[in-house]
Write a protein that holds these residues in place. Structure first.
Motif, PDB file in Angstrom:
ATOM      1  N   GLY A  24     -16.305 -15.015 -24.746  1.00  0.00           N
ATOM      2  CA  GLY A  24     -17.595 -14.796 -23.763  1.00  0.00           C
ATOM      3  C   GLY A  24     -19.145 -14.599 -24.142  1.00  0.00           C
ATOM      4  N   VAL A  76     -28.042 -11.603 -28.571  1.00  0.00           N
ATOM      5  CA  VAL A  76     -26.771 -10.830 -28.025  1.00  0.00           C
ATOM      6  C   VAL A  76     -27.075  -9.398 -27.802  1.00  0.00           C
ATOM      7  N   ASN A  77     -26.376  -8.678 -27.112  1.00  0.00           N
ATOM      8  CA  ASN A  77     -26.528  -7.021 -26.927  1.00  0.00           C
ATOM      9  C   ASN A  77     -25.909  -6.716 -28.297  1.00  0.00           C
ATOM     10  N   ASP A  79     -24.047  -4.151 -28.959  1.00  0.00           N
ATOM     11  CA  ASP A  79     -22.632  -3.902 -29.002  1.00  0.00           C
ATOM     12  C   ASP A  79     -21.795  -5.137 -29.258  1.00  0.00           C
ATOM     13  N   LEU A  80     -22.410  -6.396 -28.985  1.00  0.00           N
ATOM     14  CA  LEU A  80     -21.449  -7.619 -29.281  1.00  0.00           C
ATOM     15  C   LEU A  80     -22.131  -8.392 -30.578  1.00  0.00           C
ATOM     16  N   GLU A 117     -35.553 -11.998 -14.541  1.00  0.00           N
ATOM     17  CA  GLU A 117     -34.863 -11.018 -15.167  1.00  0.00           C
ATOM     18  C   GLU A 117     -35.272 -10.575 -16.845  1.00  0.00           C
ATOM     19  N   GLU A 120     -31.657  -6.904 -21.410  1.00  0.00           N
ATOM     20  CA  GLU A 120     -30.035  -7.159 -21.378  1.00  0.00           C
ATOM     21  C   GLU A 120     -29.536  -7.975 -20.616  1.00  0.00           C
ATOM     22  N   ASP A 121     -30.166  -7.867 -18.990  1.00  0.00           N
ATOM     23  CA  ASP A 121     -29.688  -8.445 -17.766  1.00  0.00           C
ATOM     24  C   ASP A 121     -29.523  -9.970 -18.089  1.00  0.00           C
ATOM     25  N   THR A 122     -30.461 -10.460 -18.956  1.00  0.00           N
ATOM     26  CA  THR A 122     -30.435 -12.008 -19.148  1.00  0.00           C
ATOM     27  C   THR A 122     -29.385 -12.705 -20.070  1.00  0.00           C
ATOM     28  N   ASP A 124     -25.149 -12.509 -22.230  1.00  0.00           N
ATOM     29  CA  ASP A 124     -24.034 -12.924 -21.890  1.00  0.00           C
ATOM     30  C   ASP A 124     -23.481 -11.412 -21.752  1.00  0.00           C
ATOM     31  N   GLU A 125     -22.471 -11.015 -21.184  1.00  0.00           N
ATOM     32  CA  GLU A 125     -21.658  -9.882 -21.024  1.00  0.00           C
ATOM     33  C   GLU A 125     -20.580  -9.691 -22.298  1.00  0.00           C
ATOM     34  N   GLY A 126     -20.105 -10.790 -22.674  1.00  0.00           N
ATOM     35  CA  GLY A 126     -19.095 -10.679 -23.993  1.00  0.00           C
ATOM     36  C   GLY A 126     -17.756 -10.334 -23.424  1.00  0.00           C
TER      37      GLY A 126
END
Length: 126
Positions: A24, A76-77, A79-80, A117, A120-122, A124-126
């Motif tokens: 992801g 990446v966020n 948490d990812l 945007e 973090e909205d920009t 990947d959600e992973g």
């Protein structure tokens, strides 16, 4: 958010890209790079050069020789980060000199040009 810069072998780029997309994390940029590590010589390569194998001799080269690599850049966020780092290592780790490096740095802001945007909205959600 964190920015990751992963330096990988040229021949591992497609495998790395696929593995990241499979978990992801498909958004990335890549560029050609030249670099070298600590200069540790693979003993098998040295033995091959001593035996006169041209391929080993050409790879041995000069100690200051820069090797073509690929630099993967991704944000990446938080948490990812662990998932991204582990995925890159899993694909690229051979246990030999030249497997690459991963640098993790803070990223203060991200803005998607098309939509405006932010943050973090920009990503990947992973």
């Amino acid at each position: 958010m964190k920015e990751l810069i992963a330096i990988v072998r040229m021949n591992m780029m497609n495998k790395t890209k696929k593995a990241l997309a499979d978990v992801g994390l498909g958004s990335m940029s890549a560029r050609d790079a030249l670099g070298r590590g600590k200069g540790i010589v693979d003993l098998n390569l040295l033995q091959g050069a001593e035996l006169g194998y041209e391929e080993a001799i050409s790879q041995l080269g000069q100690s200051q020789r820069l090797i073509p690599t690929r630099a993967i850049i991704m944000v990446v966020n938080d948490d990812l980060v662990d998932k991204a780092v582990k995925t890159i290592i899993k694909v690229n780790q051979t246990g030999k000199s030249g497997d690459g490096m991963i640098f993790v740095m803070p990223c203060a802001e991200a803005v998607r040009v098309r939509t405006g945007e932010e943050g973090e909205d920009t990503l990947d959600e992973g």
